[in-house]
Design a protein around this motif. Structure first.
Motif: not given
Length: 250
Positions: A177-182, A190-195, A214-225, A237-242
């Motif tokens: 997930a990106s911190d930028q909604v667009e 689309r799949l993740y927002y609905s799920a 929240g829906a599609q919690a981005g890196e900023a939210s995780i970093r804040e926690v 450290a890495a990223q995968a398609p999902f």
């Protein structure tokens, strides 16, 4: 295996699932009057309104592979049926793994599967929340795709901080997930927002704490926690398609 064909197939599956799941979101949006509000102009968002295989990610973490090979102690939090715990134990025969989950029925099945696979003595399971799992001095604490489902993610992060050895690592895997909604306007987004609307957010709000990343919690939210829990080192450290894979240290 033809990887290109597999990738193409997964892309089609993702697109179809996203379209199917989105139907429910459309119905809810219509009933809540979302589209009437959107028709009035740009939406105003209120802050706080909505709050690969396991071993393949390990080499991306600084020094963790060597520790596991030598016999590290691992806590796999939110392990569900224990698949991730057993994958780690299979990949690193000297490591010991404690899997925990707050769902008793899942832990019962995890214990049965571990016994059938011959992991008795190296992998054990306990019924516990992410805020109450037992043990300290862990070289590695893992959470695979579950922090965003928790009603008290900060409490979970603080417990991880307490449970880690001074040079330990928290391996956190979360949905891509990106911190930028667009930037989330993709088939996967689309799949993740609905799920998230029908599973993740309701799950989090139903738990003690009642907080939802929240829906599609981005890196900023995780970093804040992580920062609020006392961690001082945080990196993707890495990223995968999902998924996005974070390495977090005290």
């Amino acid at each position: 295996m033809d990887r290109n064909k597999v990738t193409e197939f997964l892309g089609q599956v993702t697109a179809d699932l996203a379209a199917t799941d989105a139907a429910g979101s459309v119905v809810v949006g219509q009933r809540l009057g979302l589209y009437r509000e959107l028709a009035k102009g740009p939406a105003t968002f209120r802050p706080g309104y909505v709050a690969g295989l396991v071993p393949s990610w390990i080499p991306a973490l600084d020094g963790v592979d060597a520790k596991l090979t030598a016999g590290a102690r691992v806590a796999d939090v939110g392990c569900g049926l224990g698949s991730s715990s057993m994958l780690l134990a299979e990949a690193y025969p000297r490591a010991t793994v404690v899997g925990s989950d707050y769902h008793p029925e899942s832990i019962t099945l995890a214990r049965e599967r571990a016994a059938e696979a011959g992991f008795t003595g190296r992998v054990r399971f306990e019924v516990a929340t992410a805020q109450t799992f037992t043990g300290t001095g862990y070289d590695l604490v893992t959470m695979f795709d579950c922090l965003h489902d928790m009603g008290d993610p900060l409490g979970a992060a603080r417990r991880v901080r307490e449970a880690l050895a001074p040079d330990g690592t928290w391996l956190l895997v979360e949905p891509f997930a990106s911190d930028q909604v667009e930037e989330n306007f993709t088939p996967v987004g689309r799949l993740y927002y609905s799920a998230s609307t029908f599973l993740c957010v309701p799950s989090a709000l139903s738990q003690p704490g009642g907080y939802a990343l929240g829906a599609q919690a981005g890196e900023a939210s995780i970093r804040e926690v992580a920062a609020a829990a006392g961690f001082t080192r945080f990196r993707r450290a890495a990223q995968a398609p999902f998924n996005l894979i974070y390495e977090i240290r005290p």
